[in-house]
Design an enzyme around this catalytic site. Structure first.
Site, PDB file in Angstrom:
ATOM      1  N   THR A   1       1.160  -1.516   0.373  1.00 20.21           N
ATOM      2  CA  THR A   1      -0.226   0.073   0.106  1.00 20.21           C
ATOM      3  C   THR A   1       0.802   1.205   0.144  1.00 20.21           C
ATOM      4  O   THR A   1       1.977   1.387  -0.385  1.00 20.21           O
ATOM      5  CB  THR A   1      -1.568  -0.392   1.648  1.00 20.21           C
ATOM      6  OG1 THR A   1       0.226   0.484   2.498  1.00 20.21           O
ATOM      7  CG2 THR A   1      -0.803  -1.226   1.853  1.00 20.21           C
ATOM      8  N   ARG A   2       0.813   2.193   0.071  1.00 22.13           N
ATOM      9  CA  ARG A   2       1.312   3.775   0.028  1.00 22.13           C
ATOM     10  C   ARG A   2       1.126   4.167   1.914  1.00 22.13           C
ATOM     11  O   ARG A   2       2.078   4.975   2.002  1.00 22.13           O
ATOM     12  CB  ARG A   2       0.356   5.410  -0.390  1.00 22.13           C
ATOM     13  CG  ARG A   2       0.234   4.699  -1.963  1.00 22.13           C
ATOM     14  CD  ARG A   2      -0.469   5.766  -2.588  1.00 22.13           C
ATOM     15  NE  ARG A   2      -1.285   5.720  -2.256  1.00 22.13           N
ATOM     16  CZ  ARG A   2      -1.650   8.090  -1.463  1.00 22.13           C
ATOM     17  NH1 ARG A   2      -0.522   8.491  -0.917  1.00 22.13           N
ATOM     18  NH2 ARG A   2      -2.463   8.007  -1.480  1.00 22.13           N
ATOM     19  N   LYS A   3       1.160   2.883   3.051  1.00 26.61           N
ATOM     20  CA  LYS A   3       1.479   3.202   3.904  1.00 26.61           C
ATOM     21  C   LYS A   3       3.010   2.618   4.612  1.00 26.61           C
ATOM     22  O   LYS A   3       3.617   1.968   4.815  1.00 26.61           O
ATOM     23  CB  LYS A   3       0.728   1.729   4.748  1.00 26.61           C
ATOM     24  CG  LYS A   3      -0.622   2.325   5.131  1.00 26.61           C
ATOM     25  CD  LYS A   3      -1.629   1.609   5.622  1.00 26.61           C
ATOM     26  CE  LYS A   3      -2.822   1.633   5.860  1.00 26.61           C
ATOM     27  NZ  LYS A   3      -3.802   0.947   6.114  1.00 26.61           N
ATOM     28  N   THR A   4       3.752   3.475   3.677  1.00 27.42           N
ATOM     29  CA  THR A   4       4.950   3.653   3.714  1.00 27.42           C
ATOM     30  C   THR A   4       5.989   4.818   4.646  1.00 27.42           C
ATOM     31  O   THR A   4       5.593   5.735   4.713  1.00 27.42           O
ATOM     32  CB  THR A   4       5.963   3.786   2.077  1.00 27.42           C
ATOM     33  OG1 THR A   4       5.169   4.954   1.459  1.00 27.42           O
ATOM     34  CG2 THR A   4       5.308   2.192   1.951  1.00 27.42           C
TER      35      THR A   4
ATOM     36  N   THR B   1       4.647  -2.394   4.964  1.00 31.40           N
ATOM     37  CA  THR B   1       5.876  -2.076   5.157  1.00 31.40           C
ATOM     38  C   THR B   1       5.807  -1.689   6.432  1.00 31.40           C
ATOM     39  O   THR B   1       6.706  -0.766   6.823  1.00 31.40           O
ATOM     40  CB  THR B   1       5.651  -1.273   4.291  1.00 31.40           C
ATOM     41  OG1 THR B   1       3.994  -0.930   3.808  1.00 31.40           O
ATOM     42  CG2 THR B   1       5.770  -1.704   2.330  1.00 31.40           C
TER      43      THR B   1
END
Length: 282
Positions: free
Chosen positions: A135-138, A268
């Site tokens: 996901t964009r949970k970086t 992540t």
């Protein structure tokens, strides 16, 4: 090293090394000896090794030109066991080894942690034909590294940035006044090759989204029983992704026929750390 890799990572490495602010004590930096030291990278956990391009480039950024990527690349993406006590040997000038080791190791350990964790999800989903997505949970500043590590671990990148795909979430629907209105807004962006994915929260929303001709649908926080009901409505040419609260402990419950992908933010932002150290001798 491939110059394309060097150029791609230069900006990130500039940011990473700026945190150490080497210019604050130039006398110290200038005084470090440049004698060659024998280095060994010690792999001290069960892990899938990832991030060696970042590791090598960290030292090259500081001026080393001796590290041979053709030597290191054979270790990338390989699985190692703790009891093997595996080591990777190479040489560096002492000044560069000492100055770069923490950043190089931080990047290697973080990437290897993510790749190792991702590989556990991907291995269990592979036989079911279901892709494991990130996901964009970086971590801010580390998206490139983390997305790379997911790929090495056998996962897939959901999207690298917001405009890779128009993803309609609950806040979009709330602001624009509903699913239809949100879809119309993103279709007005005229992204001819930019697909739209809509996040749905119940069967009623799913039916509405299907009626709008959306080809990519995320079933958000659906229970396994709800997913089974949803896939019965899935038309040919439409992909279903499930997301929300999925961990290794409940992954098997979601490996459901008809599902195309499972996205996991924990790849992540929740991967357990692996242990890697760098030692060197004169």
């Amino acid at each position: 090293m491939n110059p394309l890799i060097s150029n791609a990572l230069k900006k990130d490495l500039e940011l990473y090394f700026s945190e150490d602010d080497l210019s604050r004590n130039l006398y110290y930096t200038a005084s470090l000896p440049h004698d060659l030291v024998d280095c060994k990278l010690k792999l001290k956990d069960d892990l899938l090794l990832a991030g060696l391009p970042y590791f090598v480039e960290a030292f090259r950024y500081l001026g080393d030109t001796s590290l041979d990527w053709d030597y290191f690349k054979k270790f990338e993406g390989k699985t190692y066991k703790k009891d093997e006590k595996a080591e990777i040997h190479f040489q560096l000038p002492f000044a560069i080894a000492l100055t770069g080791e923490r950043i190089a190791l931080n990047l290697l350990q973080h990437a290897s942690s993510i790749a190792t964790y991702t590989s556990k999800f991907a291995a269990r989903a592979k036989d079911k034909g279901i892709a494991i997505l990130d996901t964009r949970k970086t971590t801010p500043g580390h998206r490139s590294l983390e997305k790379y590590a997911v790929r090495v671990g056998g996962g897939y990148n959901h999207r690298l940035g917001q405009t890779d795909l128009w993803m309609i979430k609950d806040n979009h629907k709330s602001f624009f006044g509903g699913v239809k209105e949100a879809v119309e807004f993103f279709r007005s962006m005229k992204g001819f090759y930019t697909p739209i994915e809509v996040e749905v929260h119940n069967m009623s929303e799913l039916e509405e989204v299907l009626s709008l001709g959306i080809r990519h649908i995320m079933l958000d926080n659906f229970s396994p029983e709800e997913v089974k009901r949803a896939v019965k409505l899935k038309p040919v040419g439409v992909s279903f992704e499930v997301s929300g609260g999925i961990r290794l402990s409940n992954l098997d419950d979601y490996l459901i026929k008809g599902l195309d992908a499972i996205s996991v933010g924990a790849l992540t932002n929740g991967a357990p750390n692996v242990d890697i150290s760098l030692k060197y001798n004169r």
